[in-house]
Design an enzyme around this catalytic site. Structure first.
Site, short mmCIF file in Angstrom:
data_model
loop_
_atom_site.label_atom_id
_atom_site.label_comp_id
_atom_site.label_asym_id
_atom_site.label_seq_id
_atom_site.Cartn_x
_atom_site.Cartn_y
_atom_site.Cartn_z
N ARG A 1 17.89 -24.05 -31.24
CA ARG A 1 17.37 -22.99 -32.10
C ARG A 1 16.13 -22.35 -31.49
NH1 ARG A 1 13.56 -22.52 -36.21
NH2 ARG A 1 14.12 -20.91 -37.72
N GLU B 1 43.21 -47.39 -23.09
CA GLU B 1 44.21 -46.40 -22.66
C GLU B 1 43.55 -45.04 -22.43
OE1 GLU B 1 48.36 -47.26 -24.88
OE2 GLU B 1 46.58 -47.51 -26.15
N CYS C 1 -17.61 -48.23 -33.63
CA CYS C 1 -16.29 -48.23 -32.98
C CYS C 1 -15.74 -49.66 -32.94
CB CYS C 1 -16.41 -47.67 -31.57
SG CYS C 1 -14.86 -47.80 -30.66
N LYS D 1 22.85 -31.43 -46.20
CA LYS D 1 21.88 -30.91 -45.23
C LYS D 1 21.66 -32.02 -44.20
CE LYS D 1 17.63 -28.27 -44.91
NZ LYS D 1 17.06 -28.90 -43.76
N ASP E 1 40.86 -47.66 -26.75
CA ASP E 1 39.80 -47.14 -25.89
C ASP E 1 40.18 -47.31 -24.43
OD1 ASP E 1 38.51 -46.74 -28.21
OD2 ASP E 1 36.81 -48.08 -27.81
N GLU F 1 24.89 -28.76 -36.71
CA GLU F 1 23.75 -29.66 -36.60
C GLU F 1 24.13 -30.84 -35.73
OE1 GLU F 1 21.13 -28.56 -38.25
OE2 GLU F 1 19.77 -30.25 -38.52
N GLU G 1 27.02 -27.98 -49.30
CA GLU G 1 27.20 -28.82 -48.11
C GLU G 1 26.04 -29.79 -48.02
OE1 GLU G 1 27.11 -26.07 -44.86
OE2 GLU G 1 28.65 -24.83 -45.78
N CYS H 1 -15.57 -41.88 -31.60
CA CYS H 1 -16.46 -42.74 -30.82
C CYS H 1 -16.98 -41.89 -29.66
CB CYS H 1 -15.68 -43.96 -30.34
SG CYS H 1 -16.55 -44.80 -29.02
N LYS I 1 25.18 -22.49 -50.76
CA LYS I 1 25.40 -21.17 -50.16
C LYS I 1 26.27 -20.31 -51.07
CE LYS I 1 25.24 -23.16 -45.54
NZ LYS I 1 25.96 -23.56 -44.32
S1 IVH Z 1 22.88 -23.18 -42.86
C1 IVH Z 1 20.76 -19.12 -42.29
N1 IVH Z 1 23.90 -25.53 -43.42
O1 IVH Z 1 18.74 -26.81 -41.92
C2 IVH Z 1 20.84 -20.53 -42.63
N2 IVH Z 1 21.84 -25.46 -42.25
O2 IVH Z 1 16.34 -25.25 -42.88
C3 IVH Z 1 21.51 -21.33 -41.61
N3 IVH Z 1 20.94 -27.66 -41.69
O3 IVH Z 1 18.10 -24.80 -39.13
C4 IVH Z 1 21.52 -22.74 -41.88
N4 IVH Z 1 22.55 -28.84 -42.56
O4 IVH Z 1 19.27 -27.01 -38.77
C5 IVH Z 1 22.87 -24.86 -42.86
N5 IVH Z 1 24.92 -27.54 -43.97
C6 IVH Z 1 23.92 -26.88 -43.40
C7 IVH Z 1 22.85 -27.54 -42.77
C8 IVH Z 1 21.82 -26.79 -42.22
C9 IVH Z 1 21.42 -28.89 -41.90
C10 IVH Z 1 19.65 -27.35 -41.02
C11 IVH Z 1 19.77 -26.36 -39.89
C12 IVH Z 1 18.83 -25.25 -40.22
C13 IVH Z 1 17.93 -25.89 -41.23
C14 IVH Z 1 17.42 -24.83 -42.17
#
Ligand code: IVH
Length: 681
Positions: free
Chosen positions: A136, A36, A405, A115, A34, A172, A113, A423, A287
């Site tokens: 967003r 360096e 109250c 979430k 850190d 995210e 993936e 109240c 997905k």
């Molecule tokens: S894809 C069109 N992938 O979840 C869909 N979203 O409820 C685009 N999120 O607004 C989202 N991990 O903030 C996607 N691996 C992931 C995610 C993810 C978290 C969040 C993201 C989104 C919300 C949707």
């Protein structure tokens, strides 16, 4: 140093530091210490100060922040930022698989993936440089927060590997557990309010105006999507690999799944893994992998049909209910709070949990010493969701809602048709006085920032103020030298609030400045029960000044679109109280704004060049009102939908044909609230 030598060294240092950033923050495999790293960064900063002409916008020195943004500009997303349809049920994930297979006519594979539980972010790259980062927002437009995002070191500012000319990535932003714990610890020591969870902390951090403070919050970001015209990828999996190669931080916890069984295995593993991850997740996103399949599936108005979020259930724990306490809020609303035998839920110790209101409390039929179940989801406040009646002794005593109250002893009242007790002693009940003053000085109201952090408490306790009007009588001599030691009940730590000369002057000038706040915000700041920001704005415009509003009868009030019985009663009740009449008179005499200035008619050019079709019945506007709202902001009204329409503003009972046509032409269908957000400053 010679100019050319400096230019070359800046270039070299930029490359070296970017590379170390990548190794440390993306790969988690640092190759230097850190110290360096800091030395290299210091050398770069020094050179950039001496030769500012060679400092690039995306220099790694931007990582430490420094830019202060007063107001984040609003930007339109090139591609809308949609959300995902959610489920807690495996059956619904199977149903999703069935629908996908049907739509694509056979086999489909998936990518799973995690979430991540943070905030969605959109990053625009042009010719290898990060040029814009936005939140967003409402999905159509968000806030531009580029300076803050640049402080997140796992986000590349410059892409040196092969990358498309112009593209956007989505990801995210989150706060890892260790950063969250450290931040809350620091806040505790300073006696500040704590963040309830890492997601709130990340959200609060991204909204900070000073990017150097954001830099200290140690946020991180996983990227999960790339968007652009004519991208060369065939599958989502391929695009994730390409993102990794470009230097983005893509999670290693992603998996290509050949069938839904493999998806289920990922869901189960994710749930186990969740407990050991260094950040919060709230589920898994499934997905459809192939883009041809995604295109076939398309979108609903809100979600893609090619993805689903499987959410993990909130964590729950059993504990003993010791008592129920009753809290009085700023508007006098009395909320029951369960006092619990401390119990660990989702990584923290829970001692109190919300019971919302009388109805909810009685629904649970709580008795003293009941075994209750406490749940903590992504939500801030833990809640009691059930009681185990089988363990209750026969003579257990039922818990009753208070009738007086707990703060001032007044008999509680209930608004007709609502389950909230309140109240009525609004001018003399201590937490209401404090709450009203805090609301008055708060951001969306009078915005008297320098009276935050325990300062109103100090003024109240020293008897310098007892209502909002008293603020405008304060003098230098009233304030100077006041001090009080405040103890945080949660930690027992103390801190001293003290008014020295500088603080005193700041407070007095902020109070003076607040006299310029427009009527609609003054009206909201008065803290009339049930009168929120939006309706305050509407009523300010409707009546034009406080006198007309003060004299409006109940019937006149309910005739206004959006004002119901409860709000009309509350407004009348407020103005009928002589104490409130006196306060308004004093605020008027102090010079606050109690009428709409003619130049206040909101007109901007935010919607310029955009055409709108308005259809259906709206909750807060008549049809002509909503049209003139659009026109006041430069938008154009069209009677029928065509490819040139930018938005369809949809109310209740809109014809299905209009919606269908909008969908076919890919025109965003927005609600009245979304329209309001489009034109919100
Ligand atoms: S894809 C069109 N992938 O979840 C869909 N979203 O409820 C685009 N999120 O607004 C989202 N991990 O903030 C996607 N691996 C992931 C995610 C993810 C978290 C969040 C993201 C989104 C919300 C949707």
């Amino acid at each position: 140093m010679e100019k050319e030598v400096a230019r070359k060294r800046i270039q070299e240092l930029t490359r070296i530091i970017n590379d170390h950033n990548y190794r440390y923050y993306v790969l988690a495999q640092p190759t230097i210490s850190d110290q360096e790293y800091d030395t290299l960064l210091e050398e770069l900063v020094a050179l950039e100060i001496a030769f500012p002409e060679f400092r690039s916008k995306n220099s790694p020195s931007q990582r430490v922040g420094g830019q202060v943004t007063k107001k984040f500009p609003t930007v339109l997303h090139k591609y809308p930022m949609l959300s995902l349809s959610n489920t807690y049920s495996r059956d619904e994930v199977s149903g999703f698989d069935q629908r996908v297979k049907k739509a694509v006519g056979g086999y489909a594979d998936y990518v799973c993936e995690l979430k991540y539980d943070g905030l969605a972010i959109s990053l625009l790259y042009e010719n290898g440089e990060l040029t814009r980062a936005a939140t967003r927002g409402d999905g159509i437009q968000g806030d531009e927060i580029t300076a803050n995002i640049k402080t997140i070191r796992s986000i590349p500012l410059t892409i040196t590997n092969q990358a498309p000319g112009i593209f956007e990535v989505r990801g995210e932003v989150f706060m890892p557990h260790n950063s969250f714990l450290k931040l809350n610890q620091e806040k505790k020591e300073k006696g500040e309010l704590l963040f309830a969870n890492p997601r709130n902390a990340a959200a609060g951090s991204l909204k900070l105006q000073d990017s150097s403070v954001v830099a200290q919050r140690h946020l991180d970001c996983y990227i999960y999507n790339i968007l652009g015209d004519d991208l060369p990828y065939q599958t989502h999996w391929e695009s994730l690999q390409a993102l990794k190669e470009m230097g983005f931080k893509v999670s290693d916890d992603i998996r290509q799944c050949e069938d839904i069984e493999a998806v289920f295995r990922f869901l189960e593993e994710g749930e186990r893994k969740r407990k050991t991850l260094p950040f919060d997740i709230d589920g898994v996103v499934v997905k459809v992998n192939r883009y041809v399949h995604q295109e076939k599936l398309g979108y609903t108005a809100k979600f893609p049909r090619w993805a689903i979020a499987y959410k993990y259930k909130a964590e729950r724990a059993a504990t003993t209910l010791l008592d129920v306490g009753f809290q009085v809020g700023r508007t006098g609303a009395v909320t029951p709070v369960a006092i619990l035998e401390p119990v660990a839920v989702a990584g923290s110790t829970v001692k109190r949990a919300s019971l919302y209101n009388e109805d909810k409390m009685y629904e649970l039929d709580l008795h003293y010493n009941d075994v209750v179940f406490v749940e903590k989801g992504g939500d801030v406040i833990p809640k009691v969701v059930d009681a185990d009646r089988s363990k209750r002794p026969a003579d257990a005593k039922k818990i009753r809602f208070v009738s007086d109250c707990p703060e001032c002893g007044s008999s509680l009242k209930k608004d007709h048709g609502l389950s909230v007790h309140y109240c009525p002693n609004s001018l003399d009940c201590a937490p209401q006085i404090q709450g009203k003053i805090d609301h008055f000085v708060s951001r969306g109201a009078m915005d008297i920032d320098s009276l935050g952090m325990g300062k109103t408490e100090l003024l109240l306790s020293k008897g310098k103020i007892s209502n909002i009007a008293d603020l405008y009588d304060l003098t230098f001599n009233d304030l100077i030298g006041l001090e009080k030691t405040i103890t945080d009940p949660a930690t027992n730590k103390t801190r001293t609030v003290r008014f020295r000369e500088k603080t005193t002057n700041n407070i007095l000038s902020a109070i003076e400045d607040s006299k310029k706040v427009p009527f609609e915000r003054v009206l909201y700041a008065l803290g009339i029960r049930h009168l929120g920001e939006t309706m305050a704005k509407k009523l300010a415009r409707h009546f034009g000044n406080i006198d007309r509003m003060q004299h409006a009868s109940f019937e006149e009030l309910i005739a206004i679109h959006g004002v119901g019985d409860v709000m009309a009663h509350s407004i009348r009740h407020y103005f009928d109280n002589p104490g409130n009449q006196q306060i308004i008179k004093r605020l008027k005499d102090a010079g606050l704004s109690f009428s709409v200035e003619s130049h206040e008619k909101p007109s901007t050019s935010l919607l310029e060049g955009k055409s709108f079709v308005v259809s259906g019945v709206f909750a807060n506007y008549s049809r002509p009102e909503i049209k003139s709202l659009i026109q006041d902001h430069g938008g154009e009204i069209k009677s029928s939908i065509s490819a040139k329409t930018d938005y369809l503003v949809a109310g209740e009972n809109m014809g299905p044909e209009k919606r269908k046509k909008a969908m076919e032409l890919n025109i965003p269908v927005i609600t009245e609230e979304e329209l309001e957000r489009l034109i919100k400053e």
